[in-house]
Design a protein around this motif. Sequence first.
Motif, PDB file in Angstrom:
ATOM      1  N   PHE A  51      13.337  36.997 -23.075  1.00 10.06           N
ATOM      2  CA  PHE A  51      12.734  36.432 -21.868  1.00 10.06           C
ATOM      3  C   PHE A  51      13.573  35.306 -21.263  1.00 10.06           C
ATOM      4  N   PRO A  52      14.109  34.363 -22.056  1.00  6.75           N
ATOM      5  CA  PRO A  52      14.975  33.340 -21.425  1.00  6.75           C
ATOM      6  C   PRO A  52      16.183  33.940 -20.717  1.00  6.75           C
ATOM      7  N   LEU A  53      16.770  35.007 -21.294  1.00 12.43           N
ATOM      8  CA  LEU A  53      17.901  35.660 -20.629  1.00 12.43           C
ATOM      9  C   LEU A  53      17.459  36.318 -19.325  1.00 12.43           C
ATOM     10  N   PHE A  54      16.286  36.916 -19.335  1.00 11.55           N
ATOM     11  CA  PHE A  54      15.735  37.541 -18.128  1.00 11.55           C
ATOM     12  C   PHE A  54      15.550  36.500 -17.022  1.00 11.55           C
ATOM     13  N   VAL A  55      14.968  35.363 -17.355  1.00  8.69           N
ATOM     14  CA  VAL A  55      14.753  34.310 -16.362  1.00  8.69           C
ATOM     15  C   VAL A  55      16.087  33.753 -15.862  1.00  8.69           C
ATOM     16  N   ALA A  56      17.049  33.576 -16.777  1.00 13.37           N
ATOM     17  CA  ALA A  56      18.364  33.076 -16.368  1.00 13.37           C
ATOM     18  C   ALA A  56      19.064  34.065 -15.451  1.00 13.37           C
ATOM     19  N   PHE A  57      18.936  35.364 -15.728  1.00 11.52           N
ATOM     20  CA  PHE A  57      19.536  36.392 -14.878  1.00 11.52           C
ATOM     21  C   PHE A  57      18.957  36.334 -13.465  1.00 11.52           C
ATOM     22  N   LEU A  58      17.638  36.186 -13.358  1.00  5.03           N
ATOM     23  CA  LEU A  58      17.012  36.081 -12.042  1.00  5.03           C
ATOM     24  C   LEU A  58      17.479  34.826 -11.308  1.00  5.03           C
ATOM     25  N   LEU A  59      17.633  33.721 -12.043  1.00  3.54           N
ATOM     26  CA  LEU A  59      18.050  32.470 -11.420  1.00  3.54           C
ATOM     27  C   LEU A  59      19.476  32.542 -10.890  1.00  3.54           C
ATOM     28  N   VAL A  60      20.358  33.195 -11.639  1.00  2.00           N
ATOM     29  CA  VAL A  60      21.770  33.282 -11.229  1.00  2.00           C
ATOM     30  C   VAL A  60      21.902  34.012  -9.891  1.00  2.00           C
ATOM     31  N   PHE A  61      21.139  35.075  -9.700  1.00  7.47           N
ATOM     32  CA  PHE A  61      21.272  35.876  -8.483  1.00  7.47           C
ATOM     33  C   PHE A  61      20.281  35.475  -7.402  1.00  7.47           C
ATOM     34  N   SER A  62      19.554  34.394  -7.616  1.00  2.00           N
ATOM     35  CA  SER A  62      18.603  33.924  -6.601  1.00  2.00           C
ATOM     36  C   SER A  62      19.346  33.279  -5.439  1.00  2.00           C
ATOM     37  N   ASN A  63      18.771  33.421  -4.272  1.00  2.00           N
ATOM     38  CA  ASN A  63      19.317  32.789  -3.066  1.00  2.00           C
ATOM     39  C   ASN A  63      18.265  31.816  -2.542  1.00  2.00           C
ATOM     40  N   TRP A  64      18.616  30.540  -2.545  1.00  2.00           N
ATOM     41  CA  TRP A  64      17.672  29.513  -2.149  1.00  2.00           C
ATOM     42  C   TRP A  64      17.929  29.011  -0.734  1.00  2.00           C
ATOM     43  N   ARG A  65      18.891  29.604  -0.059  1.00  2.00           N
ATOM     44  CA  ARG A  65      19.163  29.213   1.329  1.00  2.00           C
ATOM     45  C   ARG A  65      18.304  30.020   2.290  1.00  2.00           C
ATOM     46  N   GLY A  66      18.188  29.534   3.506  1.00  2.00           N
ATOM     47  CA  GLY A  66      17.443  30.251   4.526  1.00  2.00           C
ATOM     48  C   GLY A  66      18.280  31.362   5.133  1.00  2.00           C
ATOM     49  N   PRO A  67      17.651  32.283   5.870  1.00  2.00           N
ATOM     50  CA  PRO A  67      18.404  33.388   6.479  1.00  2.00           C
ATOM     51  C   PRO A  67      19.309  32.903   7.603  1.00  2.00           C
ATOM     52  N   LEU A  68      20.430  33.599   7.775  1.00  2.00           N
ATOM     53  CA  LEU A  68      21.348  33.297   8.862  1.00  2.00           C
ATOM     54  C   LEU A  68      20.846  33.908  10.163  1.00  2.00           C
ATOM     55  N   THR A  69      21.221  33.301  11.271  1.00  2.00           N
ATOM     56  CA  THR A  69      20.963  33.877  12.590  1.00  2.00           C
ATOM     57  C   THR A  69      22.271  34.460  13.116  1.00  2.00           C
ATOM     58  N   PRO A  70      22.196  35.411  14.057  1.00  2.00           N
ATOM     59  CA  PRO A  70      23.441  36.019  14.557  1.00  2.00           C
ATOM     60  C   PRO A  70      24.435  35.013  15.120  1.00  2.00           C
ATOM     61  N   GLU A  71      23.942  33.875  15.617  1.00  2.00           N
ATOM     62  CA  GLU A  71      24.854  32.887  16.207  1.00  2.00           C
ATOM     63  C   GLU A  71      25.776  32.262  15.164  1.00  2.00           C
ATOM     64  N   PHE A  72      25.348  32.273  13.886  1.00  2.00           N
ATOM     65  CA  PHE A  72      26.144  31.647  12.840  1.00  2.00           C
ATOM     66  C   PHE A  72      27.080  32.636  12.138  1.00  2.00           C
TER      67      PHE A  72
END
Length: 324
Positions: free
Chosen positions: A37-58
């Motif tokens: 379970f700790p490896l599972f949670v760490a795997f999810l955390l590594v590939f998580s994206n905590w930024r907001g979505p980009l807009t076409p202008e950026f």
Amino acid sequence: MAKKPPQEPFGCTIAIAVLLGVAYALPYLFTFTVYAFPLFVAFLLVFSNWRGPLTPEFIDESQVGAALHDLETARRSLLEDIADLRARGTREGVRYLKLEDRFEMRSSRGQELNEALANARSALADVATRIEMAQHPQHRRDHAWRLSMRSWRRGKAFRLAFIAALFSFAAFAALLKGYVYEGADLLVWNALPNLIGRHVEVATVFGWVLGLATFLAIRRSNRLAAERENGASERHADVLDDIGPQSGDGAYQSDKEIDDPYLILNVSPQATIPEIKAAYRLAIVKCHPDTVADRSKSIREAAQAEAQRVNAAYDAIRNEQGFN
């Protein structure tokens, strides 16, 4: 004549053996669940994206270029696959009909090769559509933006799955600890009995289940969103050059100019009748039903609308100049 005694079905024996094997393996499965379970949670955390979505202008030019390069690579790969299919059929002795651009259908192998060719050509047409969209001045950022949105959605799926797994584990562990869980020990081997209590063992199961369920549900939602985006981008992809002619400064021409039948057929008002007929044939073949028969529903509908537009332009020119 004496009857043979009924024999026990072989399938029941296999089913019983499987059930016994599963029952024997359950403690070991729970052990793996707890320690992984700790490896599972760490795997999810590594590939998580905590930024907001980009807009076409950026979306910058480097992202646009990278997206277009990937499309060109995919197009070359599909062209190589089509050439490889033709060469493979020739090596296997299947006759290739050059005029019809397909293999003979008399053998099952020829039918298989034709089906593979149709799939590869359909994929190639989709890639060509995306390249055309990516190169269009007004839509050149759209493809790169869609790719960035898909990447952001993947990161969002990992992020929400991480939150669901960690929160459900903590919540159930606290709940079971508060109620002084006295259930059976799930572990075969517990290296840290003071740290990994029975409430922790059961809570990891809930963490796995809710984390995976959240991830799969969001992935399915992302897939549906991507399909909707693809459908929207395909609606005008086959007719961009005809629908959106541009002036020298890169701005779209007026509605009056777009409705000009000569612009629709891409001919000059001074063109001869044979030139007009040739331009009409060239324009109508792009949106003929046979040309887009293997494409998506949205492309077939756009082609049908463009065919009506081309036919109306040709009829207007014929009526104006008085030829059949």
